[in-house]
Design a protein around this motif. Sequence first.
Motif: not given
Length: 140
Positions: A38-39, A42, A45-46, A61-62, A72, A106, A113
Motif C-alpha cells: 500500500k505504501w 500511495l 500516486v503522490e 500520505i496519511d 519505501t 501511473t 483506482a
Amino acid sequence: MSLAHTEVTAAPADLDPCGYEGHPDCGIREVLDRIGDKWSVLVVVELARGPRRFRELQRAIDGISQRMLTLTVRRLERDGLVIRTVYATVPAQVDYRLTETGASLTHLVEALAGWSLAHRAVIAEARHQYDRTHPDHDIR
C-alpha cells in the motif's frame, strides 16, 4: 495493451500461469511485492503529481511513518521507479520524482483506482452477504 490503456473490461484477461511447477518464474511476484504494497502505490500516486520533498510526501500520505517512507522510497529508487535528487544547498535539499518507468506505472494505478470505484458497491454488497451467511467467519 498500450501503457495508456485504462479501459476496464468484464472478461478475464488471457494470462499465462506464473510460478507453477514446470513454468518458469516470470518475475511477477517480485514486482508485485514492491508495487503491491500500500505504501508504494500511495508514493507513486503522490509523485505522479510532480516532484516532492520527503516531508511533503510524509504529510500527503496519511499514516505512513518516517521509517516506512524511507524504506519505501529507497526500494522504489532501487527498482528504478523513483529518482532521489540531492541539491547542494545548506541545509541539503532532497526531492523525489518518478522515473520514466515509474511514470508508466501511473496508468495502471489509475486503471486500478477506476476499477475500485466502479466496483466498490458490488464488493461492499458481496461482503455484506458473505458476513450475513457466514457469521462465524470473521476474516477482516
